[in-house]
Structures are given as C-alpha cells and as structure tokens.
Write a protein that holds these residues in place. Structure first.
Motif, PDB file in Angstrom:
ATOM      1  N   UNK A  43     -42.079 -44.172 -26.763  1.00  0.00           N
ATOM      2  CA  UNK A  43     -41.250 -42.981 -26.913  1.00  0.00           C
ATOM      3  C   UNK A  43     -40.723 -42.953 -28.349  1.00  0.00           C
ATOM      4  N   UNK A  44     -40.265 -41.803 -28.796  1.00  0.00           N
ATOM      5  CA  UNK A  44     -39.797 -41.635 -30.165  1.00  0.00           C
ATOM      6  C   UNK A  44     -38.278 -41.795 -30.234  1.00  0.00           C
ATOM      7  N   UNK A  45     -37.806 -42.184 -31.413  1.00  0.00           N
ATOM      8  CA  UNK A  45     -36.381 -42.425 -31.606  1.00  0.00           C
ATOM      9  C   UNK A  45     -35.820 -41.430 -32.619  1.00  0.00           C
ATOM     10  N   UNK A  46     -34.858 -40.637 -32.149  1.00  0.00           N
ATOM     11  CA  UNK A  46     -34.175 -39.640 -32.978  1.00  0.00           C
ATOM     12  C   UNK A  46     -32.751 -40.105 -33.250  1.00  0.00           C
ATOM     13  N   UNK A  47     -32.259 -39.812 -34.442  1.00  0.00           N
ATOM     14  CA  UNK A  47     -30.874 -40.128 -34.781  1.00  0.00           C
ATOM     15  C   UNK A  47     -30.151 -38.850 -35.181  1.00  0.00           C
ATOM     16  N   UNK A  88     -24.848 -50.792 -45.593  1.00  0.00           N
ATOM     17  CA  UNK A  88     -26.270 -51.153 -45.513  1.00  0.00           C
ATOM     18  C   UNK A  88     -27.070 -50.022 -46.143  1.00  0.00           C
ATOM     19  N   UNK A  89     -28.334 -50.276 -46.428  1.00  0.00           N
ATOM     20  CA  UNK A  89     -29.152 -49.233 -47.034  1.00  0.00           C
ATOM     21  C   UNK A  89     -29.551 -48.210 -45.978  1.00  0.00           C
ATOM     22  N   UNK A  90     -29.719 -46.948 -46.369  1.00  0.00           N
ATOM     23  CA  UNK A  90     -30.193 -45.940 -45.428  1.00  0.00           C
ATOM     24  C   UNK A  90     -31.532 -46.317 -44.795  1.00  0.00           C
ATOM     25  N   UNK A  91     -32.384 -46.991 -45.549  1.00  0.00           N
ATOM     26  CA  UNK A  91     -33.680 -47.419 -44.996  1.00  0.00           C
ATOM     27  C   UNK A  91     -33.487 -48.409 -43.858  1.00  0.00           C
ATOM     28  N   UNK A  92     -32.591 -49.390 -44.050  1.00  0.00           N
ATOM     29  CA  UNK A  92     -32.335 -50.382 -43.000  1.00  0.00           C
ATOM     30  C   UNK A  92     -31.806 -49.726 -41.736  1.00  0.00           C
ATOM     31  N   UNK A  93     -31.019 -48.672 -41.918  1.00  0.00           N
ATOM     32  CA  UNK A  93     -30.372 -48.010 -40.794  1.00  0.00           C
ATOM     33  C   UNK A  93     -31.317 -47.099 -40.026  1.00  0.00           C
ATOM     34  N   UNK A  94     -32.442 -46.736 -40.622  1.00  0.00           N
ATOM     35  CA  UNK A  94     -33.297 -45.712 -40.013  1.00  0.00           C
ATOM     36  C   UNK A  94     -34.714 -46.214 -39.758  1.00  0.00           C
ATOM     37  N   UNK A  95     -35.652 -45.877 -40.634  1.00  0.00           N
ATOM     38  CA  UNK A  95     -37.057 -46.128 -40.325  1.00  0.00           C
ATOM     39  C   UNK A  95     -37.372 -47.608 -40.214  1.00  0.00           C
ATOM     40  N   UNK A 137     -37.101 -39.828 -36.612  1.00  0.00           N
ATOM     41  CA  UNK A 137     -36.584 -38.570 -37.161  1.00  0.00           C
ATOM     42  C   UNK A 137     -35.069 -38.670 -37.255  1.00  0.00           C
ATOM     43  N   UNK A 138     -34.528 -38.201 -38.375  1.00  0.00           N
ATOM     44  CA  UNK A 138     -33.083 -38.196 -38.598  1.00  0.00           C
ATOM     45  C   UNK A 138     -32.597 -36.773 -38.845  1.00  0.00           C
ATOM     46  N   UNK A 163     -27.707 -29.073 -43.498  1.00  0.00           N
ATOM     47  CA  UNK A 163     -28.206 -30.254 -42.798  1.00  0.00           C
ATOM     48  C   UNK A 163     -29.682 -30.366 -43.188  1.00  0.00           C
ATOM     49  N   UNK A 164     -30.258 -31.529 -42.978  1.00  0.00           N
ATOM     50  CA  UNK A 164     -31.685 -31.663 -43.289  1.00  0.00           C
ATOM     51  C   UNK A 164     -32.331 -32.578 -42.259  1.00  0.00           C
ATOM     52  N   UNK A 165     -33.449 -32.142 -41.712  1.00  0.00           N
ATOM     53  CA  UNK A 165     -34.218 -32.942 -40.764  1.00  0.00           C
ATOM     54  C   UNK A 165     -35.208 -33.777 -41.564  1.00  0.00           C
TER      55      UNK A 165
END
Length: 346
Positions: free
Chosen positions: A166-170, A184-191, A197-198, A211-213
């Motif tokens: 399944x996919x993970x959205x934030x 923390x870095x945005x990269x560590x927090x996301x992908x 998708x953020x 806002x930006x997807x």
C-alpha cells in the motif's frame, strides 16, 4: 490577541513581497511559468532527490487529490480518527477517490502506531471481493494533537506499507513545525522513511493560499495533472501561488517561520503549566497546545480579550491554543500574566 489558529495570521512580509514581484509583467499561464518550475527545483534540493511537484491553493485539495492517485474507488485509506481527512474535509477524499473508504485506527496523541497499523492491515482481508481493499495509509505531520512523528516512527509504518503493498501519504499542513521541532532533514522524514506523497503546507505558516503536492515516485504523478484540472484546482495565474512557495523555500524561510511559532508555543505552555489546576493534555511538539484550565480562568481570559477555541468532546475547560509565525512575545506574556492573575484571585 488571537490564539484560535495559525490560519488567523496574515502573510509573512517575504511572501507578500514575492507576490508583488510576480505581479510585474506577463508570464505563461497554468503553471508553465519560470517561478513554478523553480519551485519544483527547490523542492528537489530540499528533499535531496528529483520530485514531481504540483501547487494548489488549499490543504483539502492537496490531500484529497493526492489520495485519489493512490486509491481506487474500492480502496481503503487508513488514518487516525482525528485526522483532518476524516473529520474536517467534508468528504473530499471520498469524492475525489470515487468512493474509497476511510478506515480509522486509534492512537495516542493523534498518531498512528506501527503495531496498530500492522494489525489492521493483517486483518484487512485483501483479495476478498466483499471488502474494501487496502490502498493507502495517511499520516498527519504534525498530528491534530500537535504531536510530531519521528523519522523512526514514520519508517516503521513505511515498512508495513511496503510489506502490504500500500502507499504512504503524509498530510503535512504543519510539516514545517514538525521538521523544526525534530531537527531532522526533510528527506529523512519523508521518502527515506517510505513516504510516497506529501501534501506540503505553507498557508498555516505564512502564505496567503499555497500548498504543494510532492511526489517522491514520479510515476505515481502521471494522472495528477488531469485530476487537478478536473477538480478545478489548476489555477490559470499559477505564478501567484508558486511565488508564495518560491519565497517560502528561499533561504529556509519555511523553517525560520516554523521555529518562531514553535518557540512561542513553548514559551506559552511553559508559563501556563505552573498555574494550579492546569493540566496539559498532550506534549507540545509543534505550535499547538491542548490544555485544561479552571473554568473561571477560561472565562476571565475571554473577558480580557483573548480568543481561542474550546476543544469539542473534551472535558469542560479544555482549550486549544495555536501560535504562528506572527505571534508576538508580548501577547504570549500577556496571556500568561492574565491567567496567573486570575488563578491568584480565585
């Protein structure tokens, strides 16, 4: 002196100046302008990888359209019962996915726990035609209770998402506040933690309406442009939305603004906790405070001219206080001093 929401704040001077600058001359429409292209490039630098980025003007559209790319009409989206997509978006996720079902998973502090997510997905009856099929997990960063997911917590849920395909959205309406708190870095927090998708918010943190997807897997973004247009969210004069984001990301303004909001929240809660009868409901990890005060103090604060929300469904005297990039220290000190004086007079 308004502590109702970060939405009540105005526009940061830097972003206002960027809008004015974008108003000079003509530019290509519908996002074909150089400012929109620069925003995507800036986001690639922030997240340390190539991304596909789509500006929109509301958090509801960002969340609902992002989830529509991840979830079929017969799909299930797992989220917290207090998540914005569950209680504050008027069915938009269900509308834009064509009927997907939101499946709540309870957890303290407005956060999903990895064990609870795993249990829900293990028992989701994938492949059974009589049941909605697991499609996406949505995390709110920071949560509706003002709690921040650590990168480790996100990664644990990301691993479960991968295991169940399944996919993970934030939902990152207050993503800046969470990153500023955790350092923390945005990269560590996301992908790097498995986010696909953020929904990256700016409106609550100094923008007018921006806002930006952000898609970390560009393949998932193939239909988003069409979905955005069909939903009425492809703005013809997109440069004015993108100009806000361009300024927001320049010289890490987004983090500077969030750090100020967070610092004001810490100062406010630090001054309120020593007051007799005060109970803090959740740790303050962003710019929201959920606190219970004696009813006479709540009434006295309102009489003194302070605005804030009673929190629905909670015990009497439970209020939410929200600071912003524009919160000034003297208002915070006035709130503390007024509450302290009311307690002493009681």
């Amino acid at each position: 002196m308004n502590f109702c929401s970060d939405n009540v704040a105005g526009i940061s001077p830097e972003i206002m100046a960027a809008i004015e600058k974008a108003n000079q001359g003509a530019m290509p429409s519908y996002g074909a302008d150089e400012i929109t292209a620069r925003v995507e490039k800036r986001l690639g630098e922030i997240f340390e990888r190539e991304v596909a980025a789509f500006p929109v003007v509301t958090g509801t559209s960002a969340n609902a359209l992002a989830l529509s790319t991840l979830t079929p009409p017969y799909g299930a989206i797992y989220c917290h019962p207090e998540a914005h997509i569950m209680v504050d978006e008027c069915g938009a996720p269900e509308l834009y996915t064509g009927g997907a079902k939101l499946v709540p998973i309870a957890g303290p502090g407005g956060k999903l726990g990895a064990a609870s997510v795993a249990e829900a997905l293990d028992n989701a009856r994938a492949g059974d035609v009589h049941h909605v099929q697991p499609a996406a997990i949505s995390l709110t960063q920071a949560s509706e209770c003002g709690a921040a997911y650590t990168a480790t917590e996100v990664a644990a849920i990301g691993e479960i998402a991968r295991r169940h395909k399944v996919k993970l959205h934030m939902d990152g309406a207050r993503f800046a506040n969470a990153v500023a708190h955790l350092n923390v870095s945005p990269a560590q927090m996301t992908w790097q933690a498995g986010v696909d998708v953020l929904s990256f918010g700016a409106t609550k943190n100094g923008a007018l309406a921006a806002e930006v997807v952000v898609f970390f897997d560009k393949g998932l973004a193939e239909t988003f442009g069409f979905r955005r247009k069909r939903a009425g969210h492809l703005i013809s004069k997109m440069r004015f939305v993108s100009a806000q984001l361009d300024a927001y990301f320049e010289n890490d303004l987004w983090l500077k603004l969030a750090r100020h909001a967070n610092a004001m929240a810490q100062r406010l809660v630090g001054g309120l906790k020593p007051i007799p009868g005060v109970q803090l409901l959740h740790p303050v990890e962003a710019n929201e405070i959920f606190i219970r005060l004696p009813l006479e103090i709540v009434a006295g604060l309102r009489k003194a001219g302070f605005d804030f929300y009673d929190w629905p469904g909670a015990a009497p005297g439970t209020i939410r206080l929200v600071t912003s990039f524009a919160t000034v220290a003297k208002d915070v000190e006035a709130f503390i001093q007024t509450a302290t004086g009311l307690a002493q007079a009681a």
